[in-house]
Motif scaffolding. Structure first.
Motif, PDB file in Angstrom:
ATOM      1  N   UNK A  44       0.854  -1.188   0.000  1.00  0.00           N
ATOM      2  CA  UNK A  44       0.000   0.000   0.000  1.00  0.00           C
ATOM      3  C   UNK A  44       0.890   1.238   0.000  1.00  0.00           C
ATOM      4  N   UNK A  45       0.742   2.089  -0.993  1.00  0.00           N
ATOM      5  CA  UNK A  45       1.527   3.316  -1.074  1.00  0.00           C
ATOM      6  C   UNK A  45       1.001   4.323  -0.052  1.00  0.00           C
ATOM      7  N   UNK A  46       1.873   4.820   0.820  1.00  0.00           N
ATOM      8  CA  UNK A  46       1.441   5.777   1.836  1.00  0.00           C
ATOM      9  C   UNK A  46       2.017   7.176   1.611  1.00  0.00           C
ATOM     10  N   UNK A  47       3.180   7.287   1.009  1.00  0.00           N
ATOM     11  CA  UNK A  47       3.765   8.602   0.710  1.00  0.00           C
ATOM     12  C   UNK A  47       4.673   8.479  -0.514  1.00  0.00           C
ATOM     13  N   UNK A  48       4.827   9.608  -1.243  1.00  0.00           N
ATOM     14  CA  UNK A  48       5.827   9.635  -2.290  1.00  0.00           C
ATOM     15  C   UNK A  48       6.323  11.056  -2.498  1.00  0.00           C
ATOM     16  N   UNK A  49       7.434  11.140  -3.211  1.00  0.00           N
ATOM     17  CA  UNK A  49       8.083  12.438  -3.419  1.00  0.00           C
ATOM     18  C   UNK A  49       8.647  12.477  -4.837  1.00  0.00           C
ATOM     19  N   UNK A  50       8.450  13.638  -5.508  1.00  0.00           N
ATOM     20  CA  UNK A  50       9.002  13.816  -6.854  1.00  0.00           C
ATOM     21  C   UNK A  50      10.449  14.303  -6.797  1.00  0.00           C
ATOM     22  N   UNK A  51      10.812  14.915  -5.655  1.00  0.00           N
ATOM     23  CA  UNK A  51      12.144  15.471  -5.511  1.00  0.00           C
ATOM     24  C   UNK A  51      12.223  16.288  -4.239  1.00  0.00           C
ATOM     25  N   UNK A  52      13.301  17.040  -4.100  1.00  0.00           N
ATOM     26  CA  UNK A  52      13.501  17.847  -2.896  1.00  0.00           C
ATOM     27  C   UNK A  52      12.319  18.792  -2.677  1.00  0.00           C
ATOM     28  N   UNK A  53      11.870  18.855  -1.446  1.00  0.00           N
ATOM     29  CA  UNK A  53      10.758  19.712  -0.994  1.00  0.00           C
ATOM     30  C   UNK A  53       9.406  19.307  -1.569  1.00  0.00           C
ATOM     31  N   UNK A  54       9.322  18.141  -2.164  1.00  0.00           N
ATOM     32  CA  UNK A  54       8.065  17.612  -2.693  1.00  0.00           C
ATOM     33  C   UNK A  54       7.649  16.387  -1.896  1.00  0.00           C
ATOM     34  N   UNK A  55       6.429  16.399  -1.347  1.00  0.00           N
ATOM     35  CA  UNK A  55       5.874  15.212  -0.696  1.00  0.00           C
ATOM     36  C   UNK A  55       4.388  15.132  -1.026  1.00  0.00           C
ATOM     37  N   UNK A  56       3.919  13.909  -1.230  1.00  0.00           N
ATOM     38  CA  UNK A  56       2.515  13.680  -1.575  1.00  0.00           C
ATOM     39  C   UNK A  56       2.003  12.498  -0.770  1.00  0.00           C
ATOM     40  N   UNK A  58      -0.117   9.069  -0.385  1.00  0.00           N
ATOM     41  CA  UNK A  58      -0.385   7.956  -1.286  1.00  0.00           C
ATOM     42  C   UNK A  58      -1.831   7.525  -1.249  1.00  0.00           C
ATOM     43  N   UNK A  59      -2.046   6.287  -1.663  1.00  0.00           N
ATOM     44  CA  UNK A  59      -3.406   5.770  -1.798  1.00  0.00           C
ATOM     45  C   UNK A  59      -3.988   5.327  -0.464  1.00  0.00           C
ATOM     46  N   UNK A  60      -3.151   4.953   0.470  1.00  0.00           N
ATOM     47  CA  UNK A  60      -3.606   4.486   1.778  1.00  0.00           C
ATOM     48  C   UNK A  60      -3.386   5.597   2.796  1.00  0.00           C
ATOM     49  N   UNK A  61      -4.469   5.943   3.488  1.00  0.00           N
ATOM     50  CA  UNK A  61      -4.362   6.973   4.506  1.00  0.00           C
ATOM     51  C   UNK A  61      -3.415   6.519   5.612  1.00  0.00           C
ATOM     52  N   UNK A  62      -2.526   7.407   6.015  1.00  0.00           N
ATOM     53  CA  UNK A  62      -1.554   7.066   7.036  1.00  0.00           C
ATOM     54  C   UNK A  62      -1.396   8.229   8.000  1.00  0.00           C
ATOM     55  N   UNK A  63      -1.146   7.921   9.260  1.00  0.00           N
ATOM     56  CA  UNK A  63      -0.903   8.952  10.257  1.00  0.00           C
ATOM     57  C   UNK A  63       0.559   9.380  10.275  1.00  0.00           C
ATOM     58  N   UNK A  64       1.367   8.811   9.419  1.00  0.00           N
ATOM     59  CA  UNK A  64       2.770   9.169   9.368  1.00  0.00           C
ATOM     60  C   UNK A  64       2.985  10.419   8.522  1.00  0.00           C
ATOM     61  N   UNK A  65       4.154  11.024   8.673  1.00  0.00           N
ATOM     62  CA  UNK A  65       4.544  12.160   7.844  1.00  0.00           C
ATOM     63  C   UNK A  65       5.922  11.897   7.276  1.00  0.00           C
ATOM     64  N   UNK A  66       6.249  12.590   6.191  1.00  0.00           N
ATOM     65  CA  UNK A  66       7.553  12.436   5.548  1.00  0.00           C
ATOM     66  C   UNK A  66       8.139  13.807   5.247  1.00  0.00           C
ATOM     67  N   UNK A  67       9.420  13.817   4.969  1.00  0.00           N
ATOM     68  CA  UNK A  67      10.085  15.043   4.535  1.00  0.00           C
ATOM     69  C   UNK A  67      11.120  14.678   3.477  1.00  0.00           C
ATOM     70  N   UNK A  68      11.454  15.659   2.647  1.00  0.00           N
ATOM     71  CA  UNK A  68      12.472  15.430   1.601  1.00  0.00           C
ATOM     72  C   UNK A  68      13.315  16.700   1.479  1.00  0.00           C
ATOM     73  N   UNK A  69      14.284  16.783   2.362  1.00  0.00           N
ATOM     74  CA  UNK A  69      15.162  17.953   2.383  1.00  0.00           C
ATOM     75  C   UNK A  69      16.377  17.730   1.492  1.00  0.00           C
ATOM     76  N   UNK A  70      16.780  16.470   1.362  1.00  0.00           N
ATOM     77  CA  UNK A  70      17.906  16.119   0.491  1.00  0.00           C
ATOM     78  C   UNK A  70      17.440  15.043  -0.477  1.00  0.00           C
TER      79      UNK A  70
END
Lengths: 113, 113
Positions: A44-56, A58-70
């Motif tokens: 189940x996809x929960x998060x994805x990123x296209x690149x730095x400073x991009x986060x989206x 996913x298809x499954x709701x999640x209480x987690x968070x992500x970051x993409x600084x590098x």
């Protein structure tokens, strides 16, 4: 040899703890993904990123968070872990080429007591 | 919406025999890619084989080959001369122009000695 790394590989923690699952890749890939997978079950996809400073989300709701600084680093954080978060978490990365062939890390198996 | 269906939750094969895993998909894209991924028990998910939709020739990688039937939207994986190390979960996946792969639910393959 895999160029995408996840730490820790196994984690057992108590309810309410804050945790961060680490994911790093050395392939210079722009796209990165987090999947949640129960043993022997589908991804189940929960998060994805296209690149730095991009986060989206996913298809499954999640209480987690992500970051993409590098580019190489895509950590996932749970502010307050619960037993329902017990699962395997897979990180993957992909190039920005014509198709989306993904390379997977070894996974983190999380158990919340 | 893009979908991937694996109708065989479990399959088994005798060592040295041939087995075929089924996958059907649906997409409205004209340019897409299909993948088979292998996930051994407690080990990393790896790509087994890739098929570009615009190529009529079926992809082959050593003992692994696919039967790609574009009109029927079918993409089966054939494993020849099965080995004990082929035992794993196998996931069929589709990329159809979005930033995400769409995975099937997986087929668990058991190889009997």
């Amino acid at each position: 040899e895999a160029d995408i790394y996840q730490t820790p590989r196994y984690l057992v923690i108590g309810t309410g703890k804050k945790i961060t699952l680490e994911c790093s890749q050395t392939m210079g890939h722009d796209k990165m993904y987090w999947y949640q997978q129960d043993p022997g079950m589908e991804l189940h996809l929960i998060h994805y990123s296209y690149g730095v400073n991009s986060t989206e989300k996913g298809d499954l709701s999640s209480e987690s968070t992500v970051s993409r600084i590098r580019t190489e680093h895509f950590p996932l954080t749970l502010e307050s872990a619960r037993p329902s978060h017990t699962s395997q978490y897979l990180c993957a990365s992909a190039t920005s080429g014509t198709y989306n062939e993904q390379f997977f890390g070894p996974g983190t198996r999380l158990t919340v007591l | 919406a893009q979908t991937v269906t694996q109708s065989q939750p479990e399959m088994s094969v005798q060592e040295a025999e041939t087995v075929t895993l089924s996958c059907t998909y649906d997409t409205s894209e004209s340019d897409y890619y299909l993948f088979w991924y292998k996930q051994p028990p407690s080990r990393q998910m790896i790509l087994v084989i890739r098929q570009e939709a615009y190529k009529q020739q079926n992809a082959t990688e050593n003992r692994f080959s696919v039967n790609f039937q574009k009109a029927a939207k079918s993409f089966s994986l054939k494993i020849s001369d099965s080995q004990l190390g082929d035992a794993a979960m196998y996931f069929c996946a589709l990329w159809g122009g979005s930033e995400k792969l769409v995975f099937g639910k997986g087929t668990k393959l058991t190889v009997n000695p």
